[in-house]
Design an enzyme around this catalytic site. Structure first.
Site, short mmCIF file in Angstrom:
data_model
loop_
_atom_site.label_atom_id
_atom_site.label_comp_id
_atom_site.label_asym_id
_atom_site.label_seq_id
_atom_site.Cartn_x
_atom_site.Cartn_y
_atom_site.Cartn_z
CD GLU A 1 1.39 8.99 -9.33
OE1 GLU A 1 2.12 8.42 -8.51
OE2 GLU A 1 1.58 8.91 -10.55
N GLY B 1 0.82 -1.21 0.00
CA GLY B 1 0.00 0.00 0.00
C GLY B 1 0.85 1.25 0.00
NE ARG C 1 -35.38 15.16 -17.60
CZ ARG C 1 -36.25 14.22 -17.91
NH1 ARG C 1 -36.56 13.99 -19.17
NH2 ARG C 1 -36.81 13.50 -16.96
#
Length: 401
Positions: free
Chosen positions: A379, A135, A284
Site C-alpha cells: 500500500e 512500481g 531463558r
C-alpha cells in the site's frame, strides 16, 4: 485483551466482536500458522471460520447482509488476525477494499449484484493496480480498456495481485482513452473495471490468465499472482460507477483505507513479536538469572512496548478520522509509515532477544522476521508515505502572503 494496545471508547458490540476474533485467533490460527506458512499452504479451514464469524461482511451495510461496522472495528479485527498470522489478514484486506469501493462508488445494480454475496464470502474480492514495470508510479499504467459496442476489451499485464487465484471478482485499473482527448492528465483517463472470474489458476475465463503463485520470502499461504489480459471482454456495465475516467480516484480511496489496514497489520505483528520476546526473556536464563532481569533486555522490552503502543494509537486515530467522514490521508499515511517501521524494529528486537534460537524455524519469531518486510512495501513504500505526509503538512502550515 492484552495490557498493551487497548482502545478506549469502544461500544459493547465492538468489544464483543473483538473478543470473539481474539479467541478465534488464539484457538484456530496461532496453533497452526507456522506449520501452514512453512508449507505455503492456503488456510482453507481458517477462511471458512472467518466466513462463519461474518468477517467478510464486517463493513458491508446491513441492507446487503453485512454487519455494517466501522473502519475502526474492522482495523481492530485485522490487528487481532495479523497477530495470529499476517497472511490471513491479507486475504481479508483485498476483499474488503473491493467491497468498500463498490459501496462508495458502485452503481446500484453493481451493489445489488455483488455486495450481498461478498458479505457471505461467496464472492471473494481482489484489486489490481500495480504492473511489472510501474512500481509506485501509477500514472505509468499501460494496461488498456477499449470500448467495442456494449463491451470493453482489456489488454495488459498486472502484478502483485493478492488473492489472485482464490478471488472471483477483481477490480482492475486500466487506461481508457474514451472521451478523454490526447493530452489529458494520466490520472484522468483511468477506469476501474469489475472483472468476474473463476477461482483457480491458468485461463480462468476467456482472455484472462492467472499464472501460478509467486514464490515469496514471507507472506506465504495467501496467493500472490500476476494477472494477464489478452482480449478480455467484459460488459460495459462492469465499469465501476458506470463512468470512465474515475478509476484513479476510486483506487486511491480504496488504498487510503487499505493503508489503515496495513497499519493495523503492523500493529498486530508487532504485538505478537512483543509477546514472544517478553515471554522468552522470562524463561531463558544466563549468568544465573532470567535474561529479563538484565538491564539491556529490559531496555529492549521498554522500547518495544512503547512502539507497540504508539503505532496502535496512530492507527486508531486514522481509522476514527475516516469514520468521521473527514479527509484522513495525512493520518493514514502517518499511521502506515510509523506502524510498518516500528513493526520491523519490534520484530528485530524480539529476534535478538531469542538469540540463536530466533534463527530456527522451530520458533515463531523466525516467521515474523520474514513477514515484517512486506509491510514496508504494501500500500505504498515508506518514501511514498513521506511524500504524502510532507505535502499535506505543507498544505496545513502554508504561509500566507
Amino acid at each position: 485483551m492484552s495490557r498493551l494496545a487497548r482502545t478506549a471508547g469502544l461500544t459493547d458490540v465492538q468489544q464483543e466482536i473483538l473478543s470473539t476474533v481474539r479467541n478465534f485467533v488464539d484457538k484456530e490460527i496461532i496453533p497452526v500458522a507456522t506449520e501452514l506458512e512453512h508449507r505455503d499452504e492456503y488456510p482453507t479451514d481458517i477462511v471458512e471460520g472467518l466466513k462463519e464469524l461474518g468477517l467478510f461482511g464486517l463493513m458491508i451495510p446491513e441492507e446487503y447482509g453485512g454487519l455494517g461496522e466501522s473502519l475502526l472495528t474492522y482495523a481492530l479485527c485485522v490487528e487481532e488476525i495479523a497477530r495470529g498470522w499476517m497472511s490471513v489478514s491479507g486475504i481479508i484486506n483485498t476483499h474488503f477494499i473491493v467491497a468498500y469501493m463498490l459501496k462508495q462508488h458502485g452503481t446500484q445494480e453493481q451493489k445489488d449484484t455483488f455486495l450481498p454475496r461478498m458479505a457471505l464470502g461467496e464472492v471473494r474480492g481482489a484489486f489490481s493496480m500495480s504492473e511489472p514495470a510501474l512500481g509506485s508510479d501509477v500514472s505509468a499504467i499501460s494496461s488498456k480498456g477499449v470500448r467495442d459496442g456494449d463491451e470493453y476489451v482489456l489488454d495488459g499485464q498486472k502484478m502483485w495481485l493478492t488473492n489472485g487465484g482464490s478471488s472471483t471478482l477483481v477490480a482492475v485499473l486500466c487506461r481508457s482513452d474514451e472521451g478523454h482527448p490526447e493530452g489529458t492528465a494520466p490520472h484522468k483517463s483511468m477506469t476501474t473495471f469489475l472483472v468476474e472470474k473463476e477461482a483457480g489458476f491458468g485461463e480462468v475465463r476467456p482472455g484472462l490468465t492467472i499464472p501460478g503463485k509467486i514464490d515469496k520470502m514471507g507472506y506465504k499461504g495467501v496467493d500472490t499472482t500476476e494477472l494477464i489480459m489478452d482480449g478480455l471482454r467484459i460488459p460495459a456495465n462492469r465499469v465501476l460507477g458506470g463512468t470512465t475516467g474515475r478509476g484513479f480516484y476510486q483506487m486511491m480511496d480504496g488504498v487510503e483505507v487499505g493503508r489503515v489496514n496495513v497499519a493495523a497489520r503492523g500493529c498486530g505483528v508487532a504485538q505478537r513479536a512483543f509477546e514472544l520476546g517478553v515471554s522468552y526473556a522470562q524463561q531463558r536464563e544466563t549468568f544465573g538469572k532470567p535474561i529479563a532481569q538484565h538491564q539491556a533486555i529490559q531496555f529492549k522490552l521498554a522500547e518495544m512496548g512503547t512502539k507497540v503502543e504508539a503505532a496502535h494509537a496512530m492507527m486508531v486515530n486514522a481509522a476514527r478520522k475516516k469514520d468521521s467522514g473527514e479527509r484522513n490521508d495525512l493520518e493514514a499515511g502517518m499511521a502506515k509509515y510509523l506502524a510498518s517501521e516500528y513493526c520491523k524494529e519490534v520484530v528485530e528486537d524480539a529476534f535478538r532477544i531469542h538469540g540463536g534460537y530466533g534463527f530456527s524455524k522451530e520458533y515463531e519469531i523466525e516467521r515474523l522476521y520474514r513477514e515484517a518486510p512486506m509491510l514496508l512495501i504494501g500500500e505504498g513504500t515508506a518514501e511514498i508515505q513521506k511524500m504524502i505526509i510532507g505535502r499535506r503538512l505543507l498544505e496545513e502550515y502554508r504561509l500566507e502572503g
